[in-house]
Design a protein around this motif. Structure first.
Motif, PDB file in Angstrom:
ATOM      1  N   THR A   7       0.846  -1.204   0.000  1.00 59.27           N
ATOM      2  CA  THR A   7       0.000   0.000   0.000  1.00 59.27           C
ATOM      3  C   THR A   7       0.879   1.251   0.000  1.00 59.27           C
ATOM      4  N   PRO A   8       0.736   2.122  -1.014  1.00 58.70           N
ATOM      5  CA  PRO A   8       1.568   3.326  -1.073  1.00 58.70           C
ATOM      6  C   PRO A   8       1.096   4.418  -0.109  1.00 58.70           C
ATOM      7  N   ASP A   9       2.019   5.294   0.250  1.00 57.45           N
ATOM      8  CA  ASP A   9       1.683   6.470   1.059  1.00 57.45           C
ATOM      9  C   ASP A   9       1.295   7.611   0.123  1.00 57.45           C
ATOM     10  N   PRO A  10       0.490   8.566   0.603  1.00 55.66           N
ATOM     11  CA  PRO A  10       0.172   9.718  -0.255  1.00 55.66           C
ATOM     12  C   PRO A  10       1.424  10.564  -0.489  1.00 55.66           C
ATOM     13  N   PRO A  11       1.595  11.083  -1.702  1.00 56.47           N
ATOM     14  CA  PRO A  11       2.779  11.909  -1.980  1.00 56.47           C
ATOM     15  C   PRO A  11       2.728  13.244  -1.255  1.00 56.47           C
ATOM     16  N   MET A  12       3.883  13.862  -1.079  1.00 56.56           N
ATOM     17  CA  MET A  12       3.951  15.211  -0.507  1.00 56.56           C
ATOM     18  C   MET A  12       3.721  16.206  -1.648  1.00 56.56           C
ATOM     19  N   ILE A  13       2.588  16.863  -1.618  1.00 57.75           N
ATOM     20  CA  ILE A  13       2.236  17.807  -2.687  1.00 57.75           C
ATOM     21  C   ILE A  13       2.696  19.221  -2.333  1.00 57.75           C
TER      22      ILE A  13
END
Length: 311
Positions: free
Chosen positions: A179-185
């Motif tokens: 499961t990936p983590d949300p990217p830093m936008i």
């Protein structure tokens, strides 16, 4: 199926923490399409100078499946190297980048990554993958950002809200779905330009873009020829690498000393003044920097850098 992928993510992060990694983030292994034109532009402008290897393996830099067959996941890891005490005490003394105070990080962290892979295979079962520490064409800052570990500052380094930028990045590219983590936008630099203003060689040409061929680290480590005369008086006593853009960064006020015994400086390094640097012999070089990243410049390269600063 998601429950399984979540479980893998939890196992990976726990095992990474047990080995001393400060942060661990997960991203899906896929082609970095947004980075392709940026990398091409950077190379076309010759910002890599004589670092010819930067132009090699263009496709591999952008596509992790070319590095690991069937790659599904890129795991990014952060390992702190901020020292308890800066060297030297005196501002007029010659300086080396903090990451080079102790043993060469390539070996220290590679060992940890091998252990991490072994531990994960023991707990999860067999899977394919490779470990990377600044040793292959991996766009580590971009992957770290995609996995939510930070954002790229104006000096192009990855910045983390909890600990600034004095850390090493490392990666595992594996063929396991996690499961990936949300990217830093978000970019938390805002209007701050301290790193840009402080760079004595004007190497930061635009936000997030460094002309490597103007950087003090490039001149003192990568460049094999003589340092150009127009750089005289601009090095501010740096003889291996440079920390100027990091030292002035407000986010580095959050830096805490590392807990890695292997990153402690050699005792002789703590007491080296300019006279010691000037009188450095090959024997002392081999003794003090036996396990250090500084060996990369070789003895003659370090002498060149010392003389350039002091002459």
């Amino acid at each position: 199926m998601n429950v399984q992928k979540d479980k893998y993510a939890q196992i990976i992060k726990t095992q990474a923490k047990n080995l001393g990694f400060d942060f661990c983030g997960v991203a899906k292994a896929e082609f970095l399409k947004e980075e392709a034109p940026k990398l091409e532009d950077w190379l076309n402008k010759n910002h890599h100078g004589e670092m010819a290897y930067m132009a090699n393996h263009f496709d591999k830099r952008l596509d992790p499946t070319l590095l690991v067959e069937g790659a599904k996941t890129v795991i990014s890891l952060i390992y702190n190297y901020y020292p308890e005490k800066r060297l030297p005490d005196s501002p007029e003394n010659l300086k080396i980048a903090k990451y080079a105070y102790g043993e060469d990080y390539h070996f220290v962290i590679k060992e940890k990554l091998k252990t991490l892979l072994t531990n994960l295979r023991t707990e999860i079962g067999e899977f394919g993958g490779r470990a990377f520490v600044d040793s292959a064409p991996v766009m580590e800052r971009q992957w770290a950002q995609k996995s939510g570990l930070g954002w790229q500052g104006k000096n192009s380094l990855l910045l983390n809200r909890q600990m600034g930028s004095f850390f090493f990045l490392a990666e595992l590219i594996i063929d396991l779905e996690v499961t990936p983590d949300p990217p830093m936008i978000k970019d938390y630099c805002g209007t701050c330009t301290k790193c840009v203003d402080a760079c004595p060689t004007d190497a930061i040409v635009q936000a997030g873009v460094v002309d490597g061929s103007k950087c003090i680290s490039y001149f003192t480590i990568e460049l094999k020829d003589q340092i150009p005369n127009e750089m005289k008086g601009k090095f501010e006593n740096w003889v291996f690498g440079c920390d100027i853009c990091q030292d002035v960064c407000p986010w580095n006020s959050f830096s805490k000393p590392h807990q890695e015994a292997k990153f402690a400086p050699h005792p002789d390094l703590k007491t080296m003044g300019n006279k010691d640097w000037q009188e450095l012999t090959e024997e002392t070089f081999n003794k003090v920097f036996q396990k250090s990243a500084i060996k990369r410049t070789k003895f003659q390269g370090l002498l060149r850098n010392i003389n350039f600063n002091l002459s």
